[in-house]
Design a protein around this motif. Sequence first.
Motif, short mmCIF file in Angstrom:
data_model
loop_
_atom_site.label_atom_id
_atom_site.label_comp_id
_atom_site.label_asym_id
_atom_site.label_seq_id
_atom_site.Cartn_x
_atom_site.Cartn_y
_atom_site.Cartn_z
N GLU A 12 1.80 68.22 -30.59
CA GLU A 12 1.40 67.58 -29.34
C GLU A 12 1.34 66.06 -29.51
N LEU A 13 0.76 65.62 -30.63
CA LEU A 13 0.67 64.16 -30.88
C LEU A 13 2.06 63.56 -31.09
N ALA A 14 2.95 64.33 -31.71
CA ALA A 14 4.32 63.84 -31.95
C ALA A 14 5.07 63.65 -30.62
N ARG A 15 4.78 64.51 -29.63
CA ARG A 15 5.44 64.38 -28.32
C ARG A 15 5.08 63.04 -27.67
N ARG A 16 3.87 62.54 -27.93
CA ARG A 16 3.40 61.30 -27.32
C ARG A 16 3.78 60.06 -28.13
N SER A 76 11.15 53.79 -25.71
CA SER A 76 9.72 53.58 -25.96
C SER A 76 9.52 52.38 -26.90
N THR A 77 8.25 51.95 -26.99
CA THR A 77 7.93 50.81 -27.86
C THR A 77 8.30 51.15 -29.32
N PRO A 78 8.83 50.16 -30.07
CA PRO A 78 9.17 50.45 -31.47
C PRO A 78 7.96 50.58 -32.39
N ARG A 79 6.72 50.38 -31.84
CA ARG A 79 5.54 50.53 -32.70
C ARG A 79 5.52 51.95 -33.27
N LYS A 80 5.36 52.04 -34.60
CA LYS A 80 5.39 53.35 -35.27
C LYS A 80 4.04 53.61 -35.95
N ARG A 93 5.45 44.46 -28.39
CA ARG A 93 6.34 45.62 -28.24
C ARG A 93 5.82 46.54 -27.15
N HIS A 94 6.66 46.85 -26.18
CA HIS A 94 6.20 47.62 -25.02
C HIS A 94 7.18 48.70 -24.62
N ASP A 95 6.64 49.73 -23.94
CA ASP A 95 7.48 50.81 -23.41
C ASP A 95 8.13 50.33 -22.12
N PRO A 96 9.46 50.38 -21.99
CA PRO A 96 10.07 50.02 -20.70
C PRO A 96 9.75 51.06 -19.61
N CYS A 97 9.25 52.23 -20.03
CA CYS A 97 8.80 53.26 -19.08
C CYS A 97 7.81 54.13 -19.84
N VAL A 98 6.66 54.42 -19.25
CA VAL A 98 5.67 55.21 -19.99
C VAL A 98 5.77 56.70 -19.68
N VAL A 99 6.59 57.07 -18.70
CA VAL A 99 6.57 58.44 -18.17
C VAL A 99 6.93 59.49 -19.22
N LEU A 100 7.97 59.25 -20.02
CA LEU A 100 8.41 60.27 -20.98
C LEU A 100 7.31 60.54 -22.00
N ARG A 101 6.68 59.48 -22.48
CA ARG A 101 5.61 59.65 -23.46
C ARG A 101 4.34 60.23 -22.83
N PRO A 156 2.75 64.83 -22.54
CA PRO A 156 1.64 65.54 -23.17
C PRO A 156 0.28 64.98 -22.76
N VAL A 157 0.26 63.72 -22.30
CA VAL A 157 -1.01 63.10 -21.88
C VAL A 157 -1.47 63.75 -20.56
N VAL A 158 -0.52 63.94 -19.65
CA VAL A 158 -0.85 64.59 -18.37
C VAL A 158 -1.30 66.03 -18.62
N GLU A 159 -0.60 66.71 -19.52
CA GLU A 159 -1.00 68.09 -19.85
C GLU A 159 -2.41 68.11 -20.46
N ALA A 160 -2.71 67.12 -21.30
CA ALA A 160 -4.03 67.05 -21.93
C ALA A 160 -5.13 66.86 -20.88
N ALA A 161 -4.90 65.91 -19.96
CA ALA A 161 -5.90 65.66 -18.91
C ALA A 161 -6.06 66.90 -18.03
N ALA A 162 -4.95 67.59 -17.75
CA ALA A 162 -5.00 68.81 -16.92
C ALA A 162 -5.76 69.92 -17.64
N ALA A 163 -5.54 70.05 -18.97
CA ALA A 163 -6.23 71.09 -19.74
C ALA A 163 -7.73 70.83 -19.75
N LEU A 164 -8.13 69.56 -19.91
CA LEU A 164 -9.56 69.22 -19.90
C LEU A 164 -10.15 69.45 -18.51
N ALA A 165 -9.36 69.15 -17.47
CA ALA A 165 -9.82 69.40 -16.09
C ALA A 165 -10.00 70.90 -15.86
#
Length: 326
Positions: free
Chosen positions: A35-39, A47-51, A298-306, A309-318
């Motif tokens: 799950e963390l790897a998906r994000r 995505s941002t080159p930050r590793k 370093r920034h993501d030109p779009c955050v949606v793909l990353r 799993p964040v949306v799924e996480a928030a939905a699971a907690l909800a």
Amino acid sequence: MRYTIFGESHGPAIGVTLEGVPTGIELDWAFIRSELARRAPGKDPTSTPRKEADEPEVLSGLFEGRTTGTPLCAVIRNTDTRSKDYSQLKDMPRPGHADYTGQVRYGGYNDYRGGGHFSGRLTAPLVFAGAVAKLVLKERGIGVTARVSQIAGIQDPTPEQAQAAILAAKAEQDSVGGCIRCAVTGMPAGMGAPDFGCNVEGIFSQHLFAVPAVKGIAFGAGFGFAAMRGSEANDAFCLEDGQIRTRTNHTGGVNGGITNGMPVEFEVVFRPTPSISRPQQTVSLSRMEETELTIEGRHDPCVVLRALPVVEAAAALAACEVLRIG
Ligand SMILES: Cc1cc2nc3c(=O)[nH]c(=O)nc-3n(C[C@H](O)[C@H](O)[C@H](O)COP(=O)(O)O)c2cc1C
């Protein structure tokens, strides 16, 4: 289960404390790491080159591999930080980001480096908490899945279309937004209430708006209801293997703030990433004059793909809150 996310993008670590976790849940580390790897950033040019390794270290609430029911605290160390990139942001807030509001709200004491506590990096511990919530839900036969439903105005893009649109914006020193559609399956009917603080749409919205860059949420047919007739919008009841179901799911599994047994379905919209490299107008707070800002770092030109799993996480907690788990 209540959670608190702590840390800053360029501090020593970020993390989460999750309270009310049921006891005896075996933490499936292969699942949590996937799950963390998906994000995680730095996988491709969208995505941002930050590793970062994004390896969670559990400090409490876990004994011999299973949850104890006491607060579950996990930290993720920050390893790939370049704080010097951000020094100008204290004086010149980025348009669209939280540099200005954060500075006003916290009286100038906020850690602004890399967006500080407002950074998208803080969604890593949210994904950890969401993975635990998913494990809890799985025992009850409940699943959470999300997909990209729009990128840069393209409906249901193929991965190639999404990548092309993101890279085209990046080439123009710009960014794009999009939508994610998410479904929680296996939710029993009769959970929630119509009232403030208890209704299912409200609970999901609270959790989803805690995700940075989310600017809207709609359930089922959402804003599409505006162009529908009642005869089209109504979900006809039917029987499936003796169970009450509906033939369509335009209301996204919720009637009167209460689950109806169909999947709870919603769509969230993400704004284009605020940090773009083309020059923008801002105000120098020290000089109190308008000036031009060129954002480094370093920034993501779009955050949606990353953010999937964040949306799924928030939905699971909800979903856990709706089910009154914890
Ligand atoms: C996974 C993820 C990654 C993000 N990465 C960046 C980024 O690289 N640069 C940026 O300016 N904003 C990024 N954001 C968005 C900001 O964190 C967000 O826009 C900011 O905190 C302001 O909050 P708001 O957009 O909800 O008002 C990211 C968000 C998420 C969910």
